[in-house]
Design a protein around this motif. Structure first.
Motif, PDB file in Angstrom:
ATOM      1  N   HIS A 271      -5.594 -10.446  -7.314  1.00 44.09           N
ATOM      2  CA  HIS A 271      -4.358 -10.805  -8.010  1.00 44.09           C
ATOM      3  C   HIS A 271      -3.583 -11.910  -7.301  1.00 44.09           C
ATOM      4  O   HIS A 271      -2.960 -12.745  -7.956  1.00 44.09           O
TER       5      HIS A 271
ATOM      6  N   ASP B 211      -7.644  -3.387  -0.508  1.00 44.12           N
ATOM      7  CA  ASP B 211      -7.813  -3.256  -1.957  1.00 44.12           C
ATOM      8  C   ASP B 211      -8.260  -4.585  -2.572  1.00 44.12           C
ATOM      9  O   ASP B 211      -7.496  -5.557  -2.595  1.00 44.12           O
TER      10      ASP B 211
ATOM     11  N   VAL C   3      -6.035  -5.954  -5.374  1.00 48.69           N
ATOM     12  CA  VAL C   3      -4.819  -6.629  -4.920  1.00 48.69           C
ATOM     13  C   VAL C   3      -5.121  -8.065  -4.518  1.00 48.69           C
ATOM     14  O   VAL C   3      -4.417  -8.994  -4.926  1.00 48.69           O
TER      15      VAL C   3
ATOM     16  N   GLN D 204       4.021  -1.801  -7.055  1.00 49.40           N
ATOM     17  CA  GLN D 204       3.092  -2.755  -6.458  1.00 49.40           C
ATOM     18  C   GLN D 204       2.989  -4.023  -7.295  1.00 49.40           C
ATOM     19  O   GLN D 204       3.059  -5.139  -6.773  1.00 49.40           O
ATOM     20  N   ALA D 205       2.812  -3.848  -8.598  1.00 45.51           N
ATOM     21  CA  ALA D 205       2.645  -5.006  -9.481  1.00 45.51           C
ATOM     22  C   ALA D 205       3.867  -5.919  -9.436  1.00 45.51           C
ATOM     23  O   ALA D 205       3.731  -7.150  -9.388  1.00 45.51           O
TER      24      ALA D 205
ATOM     25  N   SER E 117     -13.848   0.650  -5.799  1.00 44.83           N
ATOM     26  CA  SER E 117     -12.573   0.513  -6.506  1.00 44.83           C
ATOM     27  C   SER E 117     -12.594   1.375  -7.766  1.00 44.83           C
ATOM     28  O   SER E 117     -13.514   1.270  -8.581  1.00 44.83           O
TER      29      SER E 117
ATOM     30  N   SER F 124       0.808  -1.219   0.000  1.00 46.00           N
ATOM     31  CA  SER F 124       0.000   0.000   0.000  1.00 46.00           C
ATOM     32  C   SER F 124       0.843   1.272   0.000  1.00 46.00           C
ATOM     33  O   SER F 124       0.351   2.333  -0.399  1.00 46.00           O
TER      34      SER F 124
ATOM     35  N   ASP G 288       4.145   2.778  -5.225  1.00 46.83           N
ATOM     36  CA  ASP G 288       3.421   3.243  -6.412  1.00 46.83           C
ATOM     37  C   ASP G 288       2.908   2.039  -7.202  1.00 46.83           C
ATOM     38  O   ASP G 288       3.318   0.906  -6.975  1.00 46.83           O
ATOM     39  N   LEU G 289       1.991   2.284  -8.142  1.00 51.14           N
ATOM     40  CA  LEU G 289       1.270   1.195  -8.798  1.00 51.14           C
ATOM     41  C   LEU G 289       2.180   0.246  -9.551  1.00 51.14           C
ATOM     42  O   LEU G 289       2.004  -0.980  -9.490  1.00 51.14           O
ATOM     43  N   SER G 290       3.152   0.768 -10.294  1.00 49.94           N
ATOM     44  CA  SER G 290       4.028  -0.118 -11.065  1.00 49.94           C
ATOM     45  C   SER G 290       4.889  -0.972 -10.144  1.00 49.94           C
ATOM     46  O   SER G 290       5.118  -2.157 -10.409  1.00 49.94           O
TER      47      SER G 290
END
Length: 287
Positions: free
Chosen positions: A218, A212, A215, A188-189, A256, A181, A184-186
């Motif tokens: 995934h 989330d 998340v 996180q992936a 979301s 959390s 950043d998004l990239s």
């Protein structure tokens, strides 16, 4: 037909915190929550802030004292394990915290951070150094990282170090408390894919705590939804995160964000409709 006991079995867990101030009444924050995690499985635990999800993780780790219920790990009751028993359990149960910036000792090198838990559990300095090199390779960090300090790494790299530290004693269960959390998004992936890759290679189980739904979809095999200290829905990740049954889970899903403005507006309208229904039911109950 043979049945296998779950790796972790939380049954009717209750946690009560003392009230603040003179004669303040205690507050029960978990009202009899039950969940299980099998060997090599990821259970996503999702809910908004204050729902009690982190309290469950802390209870499993022995950082919060339950006021009722039981916590069983591999068939053994650990609800009220002593500090000595907890040190032994640390070989099998580890944690990755939310904030990669504060969860690492800033005065120690990465090599010392990763070696310390191994040496405490009886490894020689030579064996620890060998294990550290393996851990760094597992999480995709260069070998020379051992001589560097945490401040020399990005947030995603620090979280990789935290994951390596959790993997050091070769645990069977890792409690992941909002582990992406703060990224950043990239990033996180990439970190989520790392969790999945490690699980495929080692068979470790995860209790994955997050707010989330994207998340947990995934990374999780199953999902439990927590609302105000109660487990309101549990099921396969695909089902709970796409066609949930409980109104609260539907509200989480609608909250979301999506890239499509039309879909985002539809979700806002549906959230308002659910809120109005909930308000009407509350008024009817009071009447």
């Amino acid at each position: 037909m043979t049945t296998t006991n779950p790796l972790l079995d939380v049954n009717d867990l209750r946690v009560t915190f003392p009230g603040r101030g003179f004669r303040a009444r205690p507050t029960e924050v978990l009202h009899g929550v039950s969940l299980t995690i099998d060997q090599g499985e990821t259970l996503g635990l999702v809910g908004e802030s204050g729902s009690g999800k982190t309290t469950i993780g802390r209870a499993v780790l022995g950082l919060v004292k339950p006021s009722g219920g039981t916590i069983t790990f591999d068939g053994r009751d650990i609800t009220h394990a002593t500090p000595k028993e907890r040190r032994v359990l640390a070989r099998d149960i580890q944690v990755v915290f939310q904030d990669p910036y504060t969860s690492l000792n800033p005065s120690l090198t990465i090599g010392d951070i990763l070696s310390e838990p191994l040496i405490v559990q009886g490894a020689t300095a030579r064996d620890a150094r060998t294990r550290v090199r393996t851990l760094l390779d597992q999480v995709g960090l260069p070998a020379d990282a051992t001589e560097r300090l945490p401040r020399e790494f990005s947030g995603g790299q620090r979280q990789r170090v935290a994951i390596a530290r959790a993997l050091a004693p070769e645990p069977r269960l890792i409690v992941c408390d909002e582990p992406v959390s703060a990224l950043d998004l990239s990033t996180q992936a990439r970190v989520l894919d790392l969790f999945l890759d490690i699980q495929r290679r080692t068979g470790v189980a995860y209790l994955f705590i997050t707010h989330d739904l994207a998340v947990v979809r995934h990374v999780s095999h199953r999902v439990s939804v927590l609302y105000r200290g109660d487990n309101v829905e549990t099921g396969p990740a695909d089902t709970v995160t796409s066609t949930p049954e409980h109104p609260y889970t539907r509200k989480l899903l609608l909250a979301s964000p999506v890239a499509d403005p039309t879909e985002q507006e539809r979700r806002r309208t549906e959230r308002r409709r659910l809120a109005a229904l909930a308000a009407g039911e509350s008024d009817a109950g009071q009447a």
